[in-house]
Design a protein around this motif. Structure first.
Motif, short mmCIF file in Angstrom:
data_model
loop_
_atom_site.label_atom_id
_atom_site.label_comp_id
_atom_site.label_asym_id
_atom_site.label_seq_id
_atom_site.Cartn_x
_atom_site.Cartn_y
_atom_site.Cartn_z
N HIS A 22 0.80 -1.23 0.00
CA HIS A 22 0.00 0.00 0.00
C HIS A 22 0.84 1.29 0.00
O HIS A 22 0.36 2.32 -0.42
CB HIS A 22 -1.02 0.01 1.14
N ASP A 23 2.09 1.22 0.42
CA ASP A 23 2.95 2.41 0.41
C ASP A 23 3.82 2.53 -0.85
O ASP A 23 4.62 3.45 -0.96
CB ASP A 23 3.88 2.41 1.63
N LEU A 24 3.68 1.59 -1.79
CA LEU A 24 4.48 1.60 -3.00
C LEU A 24 4.22 2.87 -3.82
O LEU A 24 3.07 3.15 -4.16
CB LEU A 24 4.14 0.37 -3.86
N PRO A 25 5.24 3.66 -4.12
CA PRO A 25 5.04 4.84 -4.96
C PRO A 25 4.61 4.44 -6.38
O PRO A 25 5.17 3.50 -6.95
CB PRO A 25 6.42 5.51 -4.98
N VAL A 26 3.61 5.15 -6.91
CA VAL A 26 3.06 4.84 -8.22
C VAL A 26 3.05 6.09 -9.09
O VAL A 26 2.53 7.13 -8.69
CB VAL A 26 1.62 4.28 -8.12
N ILE A 27 3.62 5.95 -10.29
CA ILE A 27 3.53 7.00 -11.31
C ILE A 27 2.64 6.47 -12.42
O ILE A 27 2.91 5.41 -12.99
CB ILE A 27 4.91 7.33 -11.90
N ILE A 28 1.58 7.18 -12.71
CA ILE A 28 0.72 6.82 -13.84
C ILE A 28 1.20 7.58 -15.06
O ILE A 28 1.45 8.79 -14.99
CB ILE A 28 -0.76 7.11 -13.54
N MET A 29 1.34 6.84 -16.17
CA MET A 29 1.74 7.42 -17.46
C MET A 29 0.59 7.19 -18.43
O MET A 29 0.21 6.05 -18.66
CB MET A 29 2.97 6.71 -18.01
N GLU A 42 -7.23 9.67 -7.42
CA GLU A 42 -8.21 9.01 -6.55
C GLU A 42 -7.93 7.52 -6.41
O GLU A 42 -8.14 6.93 -5.36
CB GLU A 42 -9.62 9.22 -7.12
N ALA A 43 -7.42 6.91 -7.47
CA ALA A 43 -7.08 5.48 -7.43
C ALA A 43 -5.84 5.22 -6.58
O ALA A 43 -5.57 4.09 -6.21
CB ALA A 43 -6.87 4.94 -8.85
N GLY A 44 -5.08 6.28 -6.28
CA GLY A 44 -3.94 6.14 -5.40
C GLY A 44 -2.59 6.47 -6.00
O GLY A 44 -1.56 6.25 -5.37
N ALA A 45 -2.57 7.00 -7.23
CA ALA A 45 -1.29 7.36 -7.85
C ALA A 45 -0.64 8.52 -7.09
O ALA A 45 -1.32 9.40 -6.58
CB ALA A 45 -1.51 7.77 -9.30
N ASP A 46 0.68 8.48 -7.02
CA ASP A 46 1.42 9.56 -6.38
C ASP A 46 1.65 10.73 -7.32
O ASP A 46 1.71 11.87 -6.90
CB ASP A 46 2.77 9.04 -5.87
N THR A 47 1.80 10.41 -8.61
CA THR A 47 1.98 11.45 -9.62
C THR A 47 1.50 10.92 -10.95
O THR A 47 1.27 9.72 -11.12
CB THR A 47 3.45 11.95 -9.67
#
Length: 126
Positions: free
Chosen positions: A73-80, A94-99
């Motif tokens: 749950h703490d994994l950093p996520v970048i959506i491209m 809202e889905a949880g992306a960090d950037t």
């Protein structure tokens, strides 16, 4: 340090992988959302780069599953993604992306996002 890269477009995946490897990151590249989730559960990466539009499980579903997983749950996520509407960005966050990085993006922009997120989310012993 290992990162998971989930992108179904082989050309984009290859280019992003080259940028990440240039940052001395080990890359596990996959082409589907379900493979991304499986890879994250298997290796516990330091970062996930995630396309939204992929076959089967899409990137938003993967991001939600990551945030619901106690170990990840703490994994950093970048959506491209090429989806640039404000509502699309809001859905990603809202889905949880960090950037969120809008395609097309250049190698410098990608590198800056990755370096900033890794620095911001670095464990105390990293």
């Amino acid at each position: 340090m290992t990162v998971v890269l989930a992108e179904d477009d082989v050309d984009i995946r290859d280019l992003v992988q080259i940028v990440l490897e240039g940052l001395d990151l080990e890359v596990r590249a996959v082409g589907t959302g379900s493979d991304a989730l499986e890879a994250c559960r298997e290796i516990g990466p330091r970062l996930l780069l995630l396309d939204i539009t992929m076959p089967g499980m899409n990137g938003l579903e993967v991001c939600r599953a990551i945030r619901a997983d106690e170990r990840l749950h703490d994994l950093p996520v970048i959506i491209m993604t090429a989806r640039a509407q404000a509502s699309d960005v809001a859905a990603g966050i809202e889905a949880g992306a960090d950037t969120y990085i809008i395609k097309p993006f250049g190698p410098i922009e990608l590198r800056e996002h990755v370096e900033a997120l890794l620095a911001r989310t670095a464990p105390a012993n990293d």
